[in-house]
Scaffold this active site. Structure first.
Site, short mmCIF file in Angstrom:
data_model
loop_
_atom_site.label_atom_id
_atom_site.label_comp_id
_atom_site.label_asym_id
_atom_site.label_seq_id
_atom_site.Cartn_x
_atom_site.Cartn_y
_atom_site.Cartn_z
CE LYS A 274 -3.85 -1.88 2.75
NZ LYS A 274 -4.91 -1.75 1.74
NE ARG A 348 -10.77 -10.11 -1.69
CZ ARG A 348 -11.13 -9.24 -2.61
NH1 ARG A 348 -11.41 -9.63 -3.85
NH2 ARG A 348 -11.24 -7.96 -2.31
N1 BES Z 1 -8.01 -3.86 4.64
C1 BES Z 1 -8.19 -3.46 3.29
C2 BES Z 1 -9.52 -2.74 3.07
C3 BES Z 1 -9.69 -1.41 3.74
C4 BES Z 1 -9.49 -0.25 3.04
C5 BES Z 1 -10.14 -1.33 5.05
C6 BES Z 1 -9.68 0.97 3.64
C7 BES Z 1 -10.33 -0.13 5.67
C8 BES Z 1 -10.11 1.03 4.97
C9 BES Z 1 -8.18 -4.69 2.38
O1 BES Z 1 -7.37 -5.74 2.77
C10 BES Z 1 -7.67 -4.25 1.05
O2 BES Z 1 -6.54 -3.86 0.99
N2 BES Z 1 -8.51 -4.34 0.02
C11 BES Z 1 -8.13 -3.96 -1.27
C12 BES Z 1 -8.70 -4.97 -2.24
C13 BES Z 1 -8.20 -4.80 -3.65
C14 BES Z 1 -6.72 -5.17 -3.73
C15 BES Z 1 -9.03 -5.69 -4.55
C16 BES Z 1 -8.70 -2.58 -1.55
O3 BES Z 1 -9.81 -2.30 -1.15
O4 BES Z 1 -7.98 -1.77 -2.15
MN MN Z 2 -5.37 -5.54 2.09
#
Ligand code: BES
Ligand code: MN
Ligand code: ZN
Length: 498
Positions: A274, A348
């Protein structure tokens, strides 16, 4: 955190020796109006209270707090008038209005030793929840003492109902607020102190209570039993993953409910890392796990006639030489294979391991909750959870979420997204490769692992579980405890209606 001591009082707020008296105001068509149970206080002001409030500019709008000196008209030196907002057409006030006003005024009462509130005469349980949750502060890591939350709150009881019923209401509402506070504490604990092993140990401590059993699977047990999703995500971290199972078996349990919550103790994204900005909020990526654990403990405390099991898969998603990578294929618990196309779609992967295992125990309902997608926040904002799953149950969960003031909205699982998860090498891929309907695609992925015929719901709380902004109503900064009250309401509804 130290919650205020609460007690129902019979004494007259006008003549009680307290630091402050709290009343409610409403936003009327022609300006501020007094809410119910403020008549006595108004009489002590010789009927001039509205005039005083209007003069200082009070409007009765939600969460407005106006502090007035009483100049000897009441025994207490201060009167706090808190806005409830607009009443409904028929003049009624909702529980959520009382909860928010109680929370807003609790935040204005820090440092006070003892106060009496009349908001409790409007909706007793909501006033208790709002007061406790608005008083919440996470001070574990503060070395300097800040303002203490209000120490004691006397509650004026509603005119209708028996004293016994009122005591039961306070007890239940206090237990609910404590479950929310526990969830907030866990979410607010930093990731260097809350990691899979320490999180699991903490749950094992909390489980030392009547009717509750805990089982913790460590990395060896996970390997032996084939939890490829949890192990895959956890491999990049020196902190080994865990799977925690916390069960409460109620007296004369009529239904079995399985709760599954995402327990990523920190989400860097892994190799699909990230951006740095805002990454610190990923300390809250275990909010789902915290919520299902607190809910099971709550079910035990309130002795729901149900069997409720929380499953909390715990891992830290880190990049390292050992980390799982894009292109890896994981064999999940139960044998299905997943091609990892993005290591940041890790939630997931740990969830389906736990969901497949949870289904083996034959629950009547499966409810999973997680901080699963940024797309949830894009679609519904920071304060509304997305609910997916079996049509009727999904709608029931969303409606109950709204009824308790934790906004929730039913979302679809469009079949056409399934094809976008097709993998070149494995049974399914963990992402679609486009960003459309990201919250729904995650739901579709989970659905692939739900046992045939099992009634299920998925609650994405990526936004609502963590308050990144300033406090509002009874919601303090940081962990919010969402969706504990929704889960509690669903359990109560299943206990009552099957
Ligand atoms: N933990 C994150 C989702 C999240 C984002 C929670 C903002 C709280 C605030 C999750 O693991 C994630 O990174 N999801 C990705 C999925 C994508 C790679 C398909 C996302 O939402 O960017
Ligand atoms: Mn994630
Ligand atoms: Zn995550």
């Amino acid at each position: 955190m130290t919650a205020p001591k609460l007690a129902i009082t019979d004494s007259d707020p006008i003549s009680t020796a307290v630091d402050a008296v709290v009343i409610g105001t409403l936003q009327g068509r022609d300006g501020v109006v007094l809410a119910g149970a403020a008549e006595g206080v108004n009489a002590a002001y010789e009927g001039a209270l509205l005039q005083v409030l209007t003069t200082v500019g009070a409007s009765g709008k939600a969460e407005e707090v106006v502090t007035l000196p009483t100049l000897g008209k009441l025994t207490a030196p201060l009167l706090l008038a808190v806005g409830l907002g607009k009443p409904a057409e028929d003049g009624s006030i909702t529980e959520e209005q009382v909860r928010r006003a109680s929370g807003a005024v609790a935040r204005a009462l820090t440092g006070k030793k003892r106060v009496v509130t009349t908001l409790s005469a409007l909706h007793l349980g909501a006033a208790v929840e709002g007061t406790v949750l608005g008083s919440y502060a996470f001070t574990t890591y503060k070395t300097a003492a800040g303002d203490a939350p209000v120490a004691k709150v006397d509650l004026v009881a509603p005119a209708e109902g028996t004293a016994k019923a009122h005591r039961a209401t306070v007890k239940a509402a206090t237990a609910i607020a404590e479950a929310v506070s526990l969830t907030r504490d866990l979410v607010n604990t930093p990731p260097n102190d809350l990691f899979p092993e320490s999180f699991a140990n903490r749950v094992a401590e909390l489980a030392k209570t009547d009717g509750v059993e805990v089982e913790v699977l460590d990395e060896k047990a996970l390997r032996k039993q084939g939890f490829g999703g949890i192990l895959g995500v956890g491999t990049g971290s020196t902190r080994q993953p865990r799977l925690v199972r916390l069960t409460y078996r109620g007296p004369k349990a009529t239904k079995k409910v399985a709760l599954v919550g995402k327990g990523i103790t920190f989400d860097t994204g892994g190799i699909s890392i990230k951006p740095a900005a805002g990454m610190e909020e990923m300390t809250s990526d275990m909010g789902g796990a915290a919520a299902v654990i607190a809910t099971v403990l709550l079910a035990a405390k309130l002795k729901y006639p149900l069997e409720v099991t929380a499953w909390a898969p715990m891992a830290e998603n880190m990049p390292s030489g050992a980390a799982y990578r894009p292109g890896d294929v994981l064999t999940m618990y139960g044998g299905k294979t997943v091609e990892v196309l993005n290591t940041d779609a890790e939630g997931r992967l740990i969830l389906v391991d736990a969901m497949v295992r949870a289904a083996e125990d034959g629950p009547d309902y499966l409810i999973e909750t997680s901080t699963l997608t940024g797309a949830q926040v894009v679609a519904l904002g920071k304060r509304t959870a997305g609910v997916m799953g079996s049509d009727d149950f999904r709608d029931r969960v969303a409606a109950l979420g709204r009824a308790v003031g934790e906004n929730a909205w039913a979302m679809p699982l469009p079949d056409e997204l399934r094809g976008d998860l097709d993998s070149r090498v494995a049974d399914i891929a963990n992402v679609t490769g486009h960003r459309w309907g990201g919250m729904l695609a995650a739901g579709i992925f989970l659905r692939e692992f739900v046992a045939e015929g099992l009634t299920w719901a998925h609650i994405d709380v990526a936004g609502p579980s963590f308050n990144s902004g300033g406090p509002h109503g009874y919601t303090t900064k940081g962990g919010t405890g969402v969706p504990v009250r929704t889960l509690a309401a669903v359990l109560a509804d299943i206990a009552a209606n099957g």
